[in-house]
Design an enzyme around this catalytic site. Structure first.
Site, mmCIF file in Angstrom:
data_model
loop_
_atom_site.group_PDB
_atom_site.id
_atom_site.type_symbol
_atom_site.label_atom_id
_atom_site.label_comp_id
_atom_site.label_asym_id
_atom_site.label_seq_id
_atom_site.Cartn_x
_atom_site.Cartn_y
_atom_site.Cartn_z
ATOM 1 N N ALA A 359 0.772 -1.252 -0.008
ATOM 2 C CA ALA A 359 0.166 -0.164 0.185
ATOM 3 C C ALA A 359 0.871 1.103 0.215
ATOM 4 O O ALA A 359 0.185 2.490 0.002
ATOM 5 C CB ALA A 359 -0.907 0.031 1.246
ATOM 6 N N LYS A 405 -6.484 6.048 -11.350
ATOM 7 C CA LYS A 405 -5.533 7.113 -12.041
ATOM 8 C C LYS A 405 -4.686 6.310 -12.928
ATOM 9 O O LYS A 405 -4.175 6.993 -13.757
ATOM 10 C CB LYS A 405 -4.915 7.970 -11.119
ATOM 11 C CG LYS A 405 -6.008 9.008 -10.383
ATOM 12 C CD LYS A 405 -5.234 9.899 -9.328
ATOM 13 C CE LYS A 405 -6.227 10.840 -8.674
ATOM 14 N NZ LYS A 405 -7.298 10.059 -8.055
ATOM 15 N N LYS A 417 1.815 4.496 -11.462
ATOM 16 C CA LYS A 417 0.892 3.306 -10.790
ATOM 17 C C LYS A 417 0.609 2.174 -11.997
ATOM 18 O O LYS A 417 0.586 1.048 -11.694
ATOM 19 C CB LYS A 417 -0.422 3.768 -10.181
ATOM 20 C CG LYS A 417 -0.080 4.896 -9.011
ATOM 21 C CD LYS A 417 0.543 3.895 -7.770
ATOM 22 C CE LYS A 417 -0.216 2.888 -7.394
ATOM 23 N NZ LYS A 417 0.112 2.343 -5.779
ATOM 24 N N VAL A 443 -10.481 7.711 -1.814
ATOM 25 C CA VAL A 443 -10.859 6.975 -0.564
ATOM 26 C C VAL A 443 -11.302 8.340 0.305
ATOM 27 O O VAL A 443 -10.490 9.092 0.606
ATOM 28 C CB VAL A 443 -9.796 6.170 0.056
ATOM 29 C CG1 VAL A 443 -10.197 5.678 1.334
ATOM 30 C CG2 VAL A 443 -9.381 5.212 -0.896
#
Length: 606
Positions: A359, A405, A417, A443
């Protein structure tokens, strides 16, 4: 307790004979009573004992206890009848006596328990049966929205707990079949739309509909605001232990309640199978998503859990929280930078994880646009170091936390990412480790969320800043994000990207208006909204899949899956080496060009 039940059983048996013979007992039946009582009393007491009637506290008698009284009485009566039938063929015995005896036993044995509960219990409406008066402390008058199971449980707890200073005065429910009915003596006074027409005085409103969300919740909140009264709600069912709805769980309405979709729920057994008694490592464990992952993982009793974190403060906080809440789970703490391959390798060799949740990432889009070299090092090099360590240590599962994204990225953050996704896609062949990614939207309440920013602006009374009136985003709660990551780890076979069925996207300006209202102000009147224009790297709307990606359903209703593309591992690593070499020059334009070579759908903003 035994003596009292023995007396009650005797009285029930005697009354059964009296009722059967209308108060005139023949001499022969007096002899029957005397002859059978020494057998009947111990038999019934044994049956009561077998069904647990002496394990409970009578002051807390419940429907479960009454059911056990029925079962015990029925069993003892059946044994008595069969015994007399076998021994005497019922010659000289009245069959109806034993039916009446069964009824009287239920009334006496069950009734005494209910009477003791009434006498010793704390139900304020039953004070007339007690030796003390009902408390006279002033209470807040409560109007409850929702005449369903949640509303009933809240009413029952309020009634049975005098220390709760609330007095329910009415219920509101849109179900027309409930109008005019009562629950525990509290009437249903109308529908939710009638809240401003109700003549009954009330001080506070409780929204007892934990399953209602999105547009329906917005409507209820809007009607509550019109009354000028304080209003609160029950948490969503994902926040509650099943069946434990309580007054103590009442809270203010949150942004999560206004999201226009239902929260996801875990297949807990599937998750337990791969987490229980395993060694779990979480990178970025002190961040908003990483910390929630720690909390969720600990519920499934791993053998041990390791925290990998760059921030000393965040690592300290999650370590203390875990040791206080889950002291039975051994922890390991690694304060390191995932860009350092040697440090990552040492942590893996020392802890020997079975499952890794990755994460850790840079995610603030505008900041990463201004520092693309740091984004590249952290999101690309850091992920490659972790992937390599997972392969070398034969980790069972590796779950990458990705982002929406990464779909047709317009930012450096999104492009890096996507490269991270490609890294985990290309290592599944001939590897003992199952690599997979999880992709989701924004989030709420995370460190990168707009909500904390909006809250600070509202508290200072300054305009709430929104980039564009039409900008939209998908939203989920932190707990949902952690749940999706855990669910993906359970479902993944390798080389998948999991996404959540997130329903409709939401306009940021609508989110801002909702938050202003929840803070007790009126948007555009008390708190203005100011549009500042899109920031570097931002898009008007985000997507969860790229055109051409084959998305399919899974056995979980809210989780979809995309099968990853097969990238040549050697070619990809060569391109990444070139990207890292360019990043060392701190040339933002060159970095973006090199990212575009790796991710052709990336459209940088120069």
């Amino acid at each position: 307790m035994l003596l009292l039940d023995a007396v009650l059983v005797t009285i029930a048996y005697f009354f059964a004979y009296l009722l059967r013979f209308e108060g005139q007992l023949p001499v022969a039946h007096w002899a029957q009573i005397k002859g059978t009582l020494p057998f009947i009393i111990p038999l019934k007491l044994i049956c009561f004992f077998i069904f647990g009637l002496y394990r409970g506290m009578w002051r807390y008698t419940s429907l479960v206890d009454l059911r056990n009284v029925i079962n015990a009485s029925s069993l003892s009566s059946i044994i008595i009848v069969l015994s007399i039938l076998f021994l005497y063929r019922f010659h000289g015995y009245s069959r109806s006596v034993f039916v009446i005896d069964w009824v009287f036993t239920l009334l006496f044995v069950g009734g005494i328990r209910v009477a003791i509960r009434i006498f010793l219990g704390d139900h304020p409406s039953l004070w007339i049966f007690k030796l003390r008066k009902s408390p006279s402390t002033p209470k807040k008058r409560l109007m409850i929205i929702g005449a369903g199971n949640s509303g009933e449980k809240i009413l029952r707890e309020i009634r049975e707990t005098p220390s709760i200073k609330l007095e329910p005065v009415g219920l509101l429910d849109d179900d027309l079949s409930k109008q005019g009915m009562t629950i525990h003596g509290v009437p249903v006074l109308g529908t939710v739309d009638d809240i401003n027409k109700i003549r009954k005085e009330f001080d506070e409103i409780l929204i007892a509909t934990p399953s209602v969300r999105g547009e329906k919740m917005r409507r209820i909140v809007s009607l509550c605001e019109e009354t000028g009264k304080q209003f609160r709600t029950l948490p969503g069912m994902a926040e509650l232990i099943e069946g434990k709805i309580s007054v103590r769980a009442i809270r203010k309405v949150h942004m999560e309640d206004l999201l226009d979709r239902e929260e996801i729920h875990l297949d807990e057994e599937e998750i337990r199978q791969y987490i229980k008694d395993k060694r779990i490592m979480i990178t970025g464990a002190g961040g908003s998503i990483g910390a929630e992952l720690v909390r969720q993982v600990c519920r499934f009793h791993p053998q041990a859990i390791a925290f990998m974190e760059f921030s000393e403060e965040n690592l300290f906080k999650i370590e203390m929280e875990c040791k206080q809440r889950f002291e039975f789970i051994p922890t390991s703490e690694f304060l390191l930078d995932i860009k350092n391959r040697a440090s990552v390798g040492r942590a893996f060799r020392e802890f020997k994880p079975d499952v890794v949740f990755h994460a850790a990432a840079y995610k603030h889009v505008p900041l990463q646009e201004m520092n693309p070299w740091e984004t590249t090092f952290n999101n690309v090099l850091g992920t490659r170091n972790l992937v390599q360590a997972a392969l070398e240590n034969q980790v069972e599962r590796f779950v990458l936390v990705s982002s929406d994204k990464a779909v047709r990225p317009s930012s450096v953050m999104g492009a890096t990412k996507r490269v991270a996704e490609m890294l985990v896609e290309c290592v599944n062949e001939n590897a003992a480790t199952r690599f997979m990614a999880v992709r989701f939207g924004n989030v709420l309440w995370s460190s990168g969320s707009v909500i904390p920013t909006f809250q600070k602006q509202i508290s200072r009374g300054v305009p709430v800043t929104v980039t564009h009136p039409e900008v939209t985003r998908y939203f989920m709660s932190i707990s949902e994000a952690a749940q999706l990551i855990l669910q993906a780890g359970a479902m993944g076979e390798g080389n998948e990207i999991f996404i959540l069925d997130m329903g409709k996207s939401m306009r940021i300006v609508d989110l801002a208006r909702d938050l202003i209202r929840l803070s007790g102000f009126e948007p555009d009147r008390d708190i203005p909204i100011k549009f500042t224009g899109l920031r570097p790297g931002e898009k008007l709307y985000e997507e969860l899949i790229t055109e051409g990606e084959g998305i399919v359903a899974t056995n979980h209703e809210k989780v979809l899956v995309i099968r990853g593309n097969r990238h040549d591992r050697d070619v990809l690593n060569t391109k990444i080496d070139e990207l890292l070499a360019v990043a060392d020059t701190y040339d933002a334009t060159a970095i973006k060009k090199k990212l575009q070579e790796i991710v052709p759908e990336y459209t940088p903003q120069w």
